[in-house]
Motif scaffolding. Structure first.
Motif, short mmCIF file in Angstrom:
data_model
loop_
_atom_site.label_atom_id
_atom_site.label_comp_id
_atom_site.label_asym_id
_atom_site.label_seq_id
_atom_site.Cartn_x
_atom_site.Cartn_y
_atom_site.Cartn_z
N ALA A 42 0.83 -1.21 0.00
CA ALA A 42 0.00 0.00 0.00
C ALA A 42 0.87 1.26 0.00
O ALA A 42 0.55 2.23 -0.70
CB ALA A 42 -0.93 0.00 1.21
N MET A 43 1.95 1.25 0.75
CA MET A 43 2.86 2.40 0.77
C MET A 43 3.45 2.66 -0.61
O MET A 43 3.51 3.80 -1.07
CB MET A 43 3.98 2.17 1.79
N ILE A 44 3.85 1.59 -1.27
CA ILE A 44 4.40 1.72 -2.63
C ILE A 44 3.33 2.26 -3.58
O ILE A 44 3.58 3.14 -4.39
CB ILE A 44 4.98 0.38 -3.12
N GLY A 45 2.11 1.73 -3.46
CA GLY A 45 1.01 2.18 -4.31
C GLY A 45 0.70 3.64 -4.12
O GLY A 45 0.52 4.39 -5.09
N VAL A 46 0.64 4.10 -2.88
CA VAL A 46 0.36 5.52 -2.60
C VAL A 46 1.49 6.38 -3.13
O VAL A 46 1.25 7.44 -3.74
CB VAL A 46 0.14 5.75 -1.08
N TYR A 47 2.73 5.95 -2.95
CA TYR A 47 3.87 6.70 -3.47
C TYR A 47 3.76 6.85 -4.99
O TYR A 47 3.94 7.94 -5.53
CB TYR A 47 5.18 5.99 -3.11
N LEU A 48 3.44 5.76 -5.68
CA LEU A 48 3.33 5.81 -7.15
C LEU A 48 2.17 6.69 -7.60
O LEU A 48 2.29 7.42 -8.59
CB LEU A 48 3.20 4.40 -7.72
N PHE A 52 3.16 9.98 -9.90
CA PHE A 52 2.74 10.10 -11.29
C PHE A 52 1.44 10.89 -11.45
O PHE A 52 0.86 10.92 -12.54
CB PHE A 52 2.63 8.71 -11.93
N HIS A 53 0.98 11.51 -10.37
CA HIS A 53 -0.21 12.37 -10.41
C HIS A 53 -1.38 11.67 -11.13
O HIS A 53 -1.94 12.20 -12.09
CB HIS A 53 0.10 13.71 -11.07
N VAL A 54 -1.73 10.50 -10.66
CA VAL A 54 -2.79 9.69 -11.27
C VAL A 54 -4.15 10.35 -11.06
O VAL A 54 -4.44 10.90 -10.00
CB VAL A 54 -2.78 8.27 -10.66
N VAL A 63 -5.88 12.18 -7.91
CA VAL A 63 -6.06 11.49 -6.64
C VAL A 63 -5.29 12.27 -5.58
O VAL A 63 -4.12 12.60 -5.76
CB VAL A 63 -5.55 10.03 -6.72
N ASP A 64 -5.98 12.58 -4.49
CA ASP A 64 -5.38 13.40 -3.45
C ASP A 64 -5.49 12.67 -2.11
O ASP A 64 -6.50 12.02 -1.84
CB ASP A 64 -6.10 14.75 -3.38
N PHE A 65 -4.48 12.79 -1.30
CA PHE A 65 -4.46 12.17 0.01
C PHE A 65 -4.38 13.27 1.06
O PHE A 65 -3.32 13.80 1.34
CB PHE A 65 -3.28 11.21 0.15
N VAL A 66 -5.55 13.62 1.61
CA VAL A 66 -5.62 14.69 2.58
C VAL A 66 -5.46 14.09 3.97
O VAL A 66 -6.16 13.14 4.33
CB VAL A 66 -6.98 15.44 2.48
N LYS A 67 -4.54 14.66 4.74
CA LYS A 67 -4.32 14.17 6.10
C LYS A 67 -5.49 14.60 6.97
O LYS A 67 -5.87 15.77 7.00
CB LYS A 67 -3.01 14.74 6.65
N LYS A 68 -6.08 13.63 7.65
CA LYS A 68 -7.23 13.92 8.50
C LYS A 68 -6.75 14.47 9.84
O LYS A 68 -5.75 14.02 10.38
CB LYS A 68 -8.04 12.65 8.75
N PRO A 69 -7.50 15.43 10.38
CA PRO A 69 -7.12 15.97 11.69
C PRO A 69 -7.43 14.96 12.80
O PRO A 69 -8.30 14.10 12.65
CB PRO A 69 -7.99 17.22 11.83
N TYR A 70 -6.72 15.07 13.89
CA TYR A 70 -6.98 14.22 15.06
C TYR A 70 -8.37 14.51 15.59
O TYR A 70 -8.77 15.67 15.68
CB TYR A 70 -5.93 14.48 16.14
N GLN A 71 -9.09 13.44 15.94
CA GLN A 71 -10.42 13.61 16.51
C GLN A 71 -10.45 13.01 17.90
O GLN A 71 -9.84 11.97 18.16
CB GLN A 71 -11.47 12.89 15.66
N GLN A 72 -11.17 13.69 18.77
CA GLN A 72 -11.32 13.18 20.12
C GLN A 72 -12.04 11.83 20.04
O GLN A 72 -12.99 11.67 19.27
CB GLN A 72 -12.14 14.16 20.96
#
Length: 139
Positions: A42-48, A52-54, A63-72
């Motif tokens: 999965a790490m390799i897939g996300v990197y690729l 390559f801006h798929v 495809v964008d990977f937005v970091k989610k904020p910490y939730q209580q």
């Protein structure tokens, strides 16, 4: 893809209760190796995908990977997830494959998974409506 995924999980032993028990008792690390391999792939897939801006097939947007904020409640939720996994020897990914193999116990895990998801949705709606039951069940 789902059938292939289920088949591969079954072949790897991820749908076998004994492998889950042995993993949690630290007696056999076969299932942990499967999980570790999946994480690396999965790490390799996300990197690729990032490199390559798929673009997404359905929308055409990148495809964008937005970091989610910490939730209580995240720690408590993760703890409950782990307890449920240890008690049922099934995680959400393995349950459909277990049901397909005819394991009756997995049906109860599936019911629990669905009820828990429903309860989470209702609770989030309740919280979003400032504790009001009146609007909590509206779509």
């Amino acid at each position: 893809m789902g059938i292939l995924f289920g088949f591969l999980m079954s072949r790897a032993g991820a749908t076998t209760y004994d492998y889950h028990v042995k993993m949690f008792l630290f007696e056999d690390m076969q299932l942990m190796k499967v999980i570790g391999t999946a994480v690396v792939i999965a790490m390799i897939g996300v990197y690729l995908l990032k490199r390559f801006h798929v673009s997404a097939i359905a929308t055409g947007t990148e495809v964008d990977f937005v970091k989610k904020p910490y939730q209580q409640g995240l720690i408590a939720g993760a703890f409950l997830f782990g307890v449920g996994w240890a008690m049922t020897a099934a995680c959400p990914g393995t349950i459909p494959a277990m049901v397909a193999e005819g394991k009756v116990g997995a049906v109860f895990s599936l019911i629990g998974l669905l009820l828990g998801t429903l309860a989470y949705g209702i609770l989030q709606s309740f919280i979003a409506n400032n504790g009001s039951y009146k609007d909590a069940f509206k779509p």
